[in-house]
Design a protein around this motif. Sequence first.
Motif, PDB file in Angstrom:
ATOM      1  N   ILE B  23       6.727  -1.741   4.544  1.00 18.40           N
ATOM      2  CA  ILE B  23       7.660  -2.389   5.472  1.00 18.40           C
ATOM      3  C   ILE B  23       8.958  -2.749   4.755  1.00 18.40           C
ATOM      4  CG2 ILE B  23       8.043  -4.454   6.895  1.00 18.40           C
ATOM      5  CD1 ILE B  23       4.994  -4.428   7.487  1.00 18.40           C
ATOM      6  N   LEU B  24       8.831  -3.395   3.585  1.00 15.94           N
ATOM      7  CA  LEU B  24      10.030  -3.893   2.892  1.00 15.94           C
ATOM      8  C   LEU B  24      10.900  -2.759   2.373  1.00 15.94           C
ATOM      9  CD1 LEU B  24       8.483  -6.903   0.984  1.00 15.94           C
ATOM     10  CD2 LEU B  24      10.144  -7.001   2.853  1.00 15.94           C
ATOM     11  N   GLU B  25      10.269  -1.642   2.057  1.00 16.91           N
ATOM     12  CA  GLU B  25      11.068  -0.519   1.564  1.00 16.91           C
ATOM     13  C   GLU B  25      11.545   0.374   2.702  1.00 16.91           C
ATOM     14  OE1 GLU B  25       8.821   1.086  -1.742  1.00 16.91           O
ATOM     15  OE2 GLU B  25       9.218  -0.718  -2.941  1.00 16.91           O
ATOM     16  N   GLY B  26      11.284  -0.058   3.927  1.00 17.31           N
ATOM     17  CA  GLY B  26      11.899   0.596   5.086  1.00 17.31           C
ATOM     18  C   GLY B  26      11.184   1.823   5.590  1.00 17.31           C
ATOM     19  N   ARG B  27       9.990   2.130   5.083  1.00 11.80           N
ATOM     20  CA  ARG B  27       9.266   3.297   5.603  1.00 11.80           C
ATOM     21  C   ARG B  27       8.552   2.962   6.911  1.00 11.80           C
ATOM     22  NH1 ARG B  27       8.856   3.739   0.165  1.00 11.80           N
ATOM     23  NH2 ARG B  27       6.904   2.598   0.088  1.00 11.80           N
ATOM     24  N   LEU B  28       8.274   1.681   7.097  1.00 13.53           N
ATOM     25  CA  LEU B  28       7.799   1.204   8.413  1.00 13.53           C
ATOM     26  C   LEU B  28       8.871   0.253   8.936  1.00 13.53           C
ATOM     27  CD1 LEU B  28       4.030   0.346   7.782  1.00 13.53           C
ATOM     28  CD2 LEU B  28       4.881   1.962   9.491  1.00 13.53           C
ATOM     29  N   LYS B  29       9.373   0.526  10.118  1.00 15.22           N
ATOM     30  CA  LYS B  29      10.521  -0.240  10.611  1.00 15.22           C
ATOM     31  C   LYS B  29      10.131  -1.271  11.682  1.00 15.22           C
ATOM     32  CE  LYS B  29      14.010   3.044   9.335  1.00 15.22           C
ATOM     33  NZ  LYS B  29      13.508   2.889   7.958  1.00 15.22           N
ATOM     34  N   PRO B  30      10.917  -2.346  11.815  1.00 14.27           N
ATOM     35  CA  PRO B  30      10.639  -3.334  12.862  1.00 14.27           C
ATOM     36  C   PRO B  30      10.451  -2.670  14.222  1.00 14.27           C
ATOM     37  CG  PRO B  30      12.375  -4.142  11.447  1.00 14.27           C
ATOM     38  CD  PRO B  30      12.088  -2.733  10.999  1.00 14.27           C
ATOM     39  N   GLY B  31       9.415  -3.060  14.932  1.00 13.03           N
ATOM     40  CA  GLY B  31       9.127  -2.485  16.234  1.00 13.03           C
ATOM     41  C   GLY B  31       8.113  -1.359  16.173  1.00 13.03           C
ATOM     42  N   GLU B  32       7.950  -0.754  15.004  1.00 11.48           N
ATOM     43  CA  GLU B  32       6.977   0.341  14.887  1.00 11.48           C
ATOM     44  C   GLU B  32       5.566  -0.206  14.944  1.00 11.48           C
ATOM     45  OE1 GLU B  32       7.090   3.458  11.805  1.00 11.48           O
ATOM     46  OE2 GLU B  32       9.275   3.247  11.893  1.00 11.48           O
ATOM     47  N   ARG B  33       4.689   0.603  15.543  1.00 10.66           N
ATOM     48  CA  ARG B  33       3.289   0.195  15.624  1.00 10.66           C
ATOM     49  C   ARG B  33       2.558   0.471  14.325  1.00 10.66           C
ATOM     50  NH1 ARG B  33       0.421   0.898  21.349  1.00 10.66           N
ATOM     51  NH2 ARG B  33       1.633  -0.746  22.365  1.00 10.66           N
ATOM     52  N   LEU B  34       1.595  -0.369  14.042  1.00 13.20           N
ATOM     53  CA  LEU B  34       0.750  -0.151  12.872  1.00 13.20           C
ATOM     54  C   LEU B  34      -0.519   0.572  13.320  1.00 13.20           C
ATOM     55  CD1 LEU B  34       0.887  -3.547  10.968  1.00 13.20           C
ATOM     56  CD2 LEU B  34       1.992  -1.407  10.347  1.00 13.20           C
ATOM     57  N   PRO B  35      -1.243   1.182  12.369  1.00  8.98           N
ATOM     58  CA  PRO B  35      -2.544   1.765  12.700  1.00  8.98           C
ATOM     59  C   PRO B  35      -3.477   0.695  13.289  1.00  8.98           C
ATOM     60  CG  PRO B  35      -1.856   2.387  10.465  1.00  8.98           C
ATOM     61  CD  PRO B  35      -0.865   1.383  10.967  1.00  8.98           C
ATOM     62  N   THR B  36      -4.500   1.124  13.974  1.00  7.23           N
ATOM     63  CA  THR B  36      -5.517   0.187  14.468  1.00  7.23           C
ATOM     64  C   THR B  36      -6.383  -0.267  13.293  1.00  7.23           C
ATOM     65  OG1 THR B  36      -7.099   1.951  14.821  1.00  7.23           O
ATOM     66  CG2 THR B  36      -5.666   1.396  16.683  1.00  7.23           C
ATOM     67  N   GLU B  37      -7.215  -1.282  13.552  1.00 11.02           N
ATOM     68  CA  GLU B  37      -8.122  -1.762  12.503  1.00 11.02           C
ATOM     69  C   GLU B  37      -9.010  -0.632  11.996  1.00 11.02           C
ATOM     70  OE1 GLU B  37     -10.415  -5.165  13.613  1.00 11.02           O
ATOM     71  OE2 GLU B  37      -8.657  -6.476  13.794  1.00 11.02           O
ATOM     72  N   THR B  38      -9.513   0.176  12.926  1.00 14.90           N
ATOM     73  CA  THR B  38     -10.399   1.285  12.544  1.00 14.90           C
ATOM     74  C   THR B  38      -9.649   2.284  11.667  1.00 14.90           C
ATOM     75  OG1 THR B  38     -11.249   1.027  14.783  1.00 14.90           O
ATOM     76  CG2 THR B  38     -12.127   2.863  13.482  1.00 14.90           C
ATOM     77  N   GLU B  39      -8.435   2.608  12.064  1.00 15.13           N
ATOM     78  CA  GLU B  39      -7.648   3.558  11.271  1.00 15.13           C
ATOM     79  C   GLU B  39      -7.367   3.006   9.868  1.00 15.13           C
ATOM     80  OE1 GLU B  39      -5.323   5.518  15.142  1.00 15.13           O
ATOM     81  OE2 GLU B  39      -4.355   3.917  13.957  1.00 15.13           O
ATOM     82  N   PHE B  40      -7.014   1.725   9.808  1.00 13.93           N
ATOM     83  CA  PHE B  40      -6.799   1.091   8.504  1.00 13.93           C
ATOM     84  C   PHE B  40      -8.059   1.193   7.645  1.00 13.93           C
ATOM     85  CE2 PHE B  40      -3.057  -1.786   9.701  1.00 13.93           C
ATOM     86  CZ  PHE B  40      -2.243  -1.287   8.700  1.00 13.93           C
ATOM     87  N   ALA B  41      -9.202   0.862   8.253  1.00 16.04           N
ATOM     88  CA  ALA B  41     -10.467   0.858   7.505  1.00 16.04           C
ATOM     89  C   ALA B  41     -10.729   2.246   6.926  1.00 16.04           C
ATOM     90  CB  ALA B  41     -11.605   0.415   8.414  1.00 16.04           C
ATOM     91  N   THR B  42     -10.451   3.286   7.707  1.00 18.45           N
ATOM     92  CA  THR B  42     -10.654   4.653   7.225  1.00 18.45           C
ATOM     93  C   THR B  42      -9.668   4.982   6.113  1.00 18.45           C
ATOM     94  OG1 THR B  42     -11.245   5.189   9.492  1.00 18.45           O
ATOM     95  CG2 THR B  42     -10.902   7.053   7.973  1.00 18.45           C
ATOM     96  N   GLN B  43      -8.380   4.699   6.359  1.00 21.17           N
ATOM     97  CA  GLN B  43      -7.343   5.041   5.374  1.00 21.17           C
ATOM     98  C   GLN B  43      -7.564   4.363   4.030  1.00 21.17           C
ATOM     99  OE1 GLN B  43      -3.172   4.650   6.363  1.00 21.17           O
ATOM    100  NE2 GLN B  43      -3.521   5.405   8.437  1.00 21.17           N
TER     101      GLN B  43
END
Lengths: 248, 248
Positions: B23-43
């Motif tokens: 987020i801080l380095e700008g690869r994820l921008k304000p307003g963008e959705r994050l992965p779901t909990e399940t997706e995070f757990a897998t990643q």
Amino acid sequence: MSFARLDRAPGYRLLAEAVEREILEGRLKPGERLPTETEFATQFAVNRSTVREGIRLLEESGLVRREEGRRLFVARPETSALAQRMSHAMVMHEVTFRELWETMMALEPMAAELAAANATPEQIWALAANLTETRAVLADRQNVTRLDIAFHALVAEASGNRALLLSRDALGRLFYPAFEAVISGLPAAPERLLTAHTAIYEAIRTGDAAEARRWMERHIMDFKRGFERMGLDLAAPIALPTGQEKTK
Amino acid sequence: MSFARLDRAPGYRLLAEAVEREILEGRLKPGERLPTETEFATQFAVNRSTVREGIRLLEESGLVRREEGRRLFVARPETSALAQRMSHAMVMHEVTFRELWETMMALEPMAAELAAANATPEQIWALAANLTETRAVLADRQNVTRLDIAFHALVAEASGNRALLLSRDALGRLFYPAFEAVISGLPAAPERLLTAHTAIYEAIRTGDAAEARRWMERHIMDFKRGFERMGLDLAAPIALPTGQEKTK
């Protein structure tokens, strides 16, 4: 018939806020132990997972710390963690270099002025050591930037003012690293920086508050001039300095 | 033979830090959705409770928010929550009134100067409305204090400088409430305050930056004088203002 959604804060947050209030209003003092998880669960009539989450919030806020993974006690929040959060917020809000510079123009001269009145012998010694090192590495731009950041942090510390220290810490983390480009790009920049730092140091050492302020003002003005001379955009959002995020 | 205790950060913290960096380095921008909990757990190859705790940290830092209790998205941290944390830290570190005052002497005149250059018509209108209200309630000391806090916050906002705004917000929360005692105790105080506010407003309205700075300096000096005249101790730690902690 439809009901409005109940917008009640979750239990763990209510618990955290209740404990926070006890701490902030001084009924629980730094160093004092907190109840155990079981005692909290009984007192608040909630289950232990709620207690655990509430405590985690308190730990994040820095008001509570855990001894060796065991008992909890009241702590003073570490200001460096807070300063880091503030600098993150400024990056996310796309604060510009001009905004940082204007605020530093308010804070840094005051820091120098107060340092001239309040610096301890050890702090003056640390400033002298910083100058010696800066002189020795003057051709090495990365090291000059590192020592520049340290010099200004030392001046702020010597001010003996923690409100000022906390305010400027968040800004300094973003402001001084931005000058590596200027220090690298303008051949005269390191020498000018050393002249200013030396004059600020001398004024602090001799307790000349007006002179310390005047030189710091001139020095911060110089930063902006260097930035402009490099053709950098004052209205551009400041970026997170690289390699600074390892210490959390 | 004995091994040193492994001092590894817990999984939920590593997860939070990895997302924070994106987020801080700008690869994820304000307003963008994050992965779901399940997706995070897998990643991240961790279990869902680790994901949940990591996300809670991110929510606390203000970098992540939840839409209607559901999907997560990247957000800009709310600066008022941060300012509140900073003011809490200052209370816990027993920052004195003198420290606050010195820092306000740096920040408030700069805010007034910038407001004279940058205030929008709406901001000038809000300042005028504040003055009208102050004039109307001049005998009611509690309301004068409330309007005083609001006046200075409006000036800071009108500066158009978010770095300054964030720095002074934490201080203003502690500084101005401390003057209720002065405003209540010195019969001439409300009138003096109104005179200063009116002059600052006029300077901002007519774009006279030097005059705005000069009057603000005088006004903040006056605060200290009132404090001393009331026999209050500048070296005493500042307290948490009562009734201010309800808005979190």
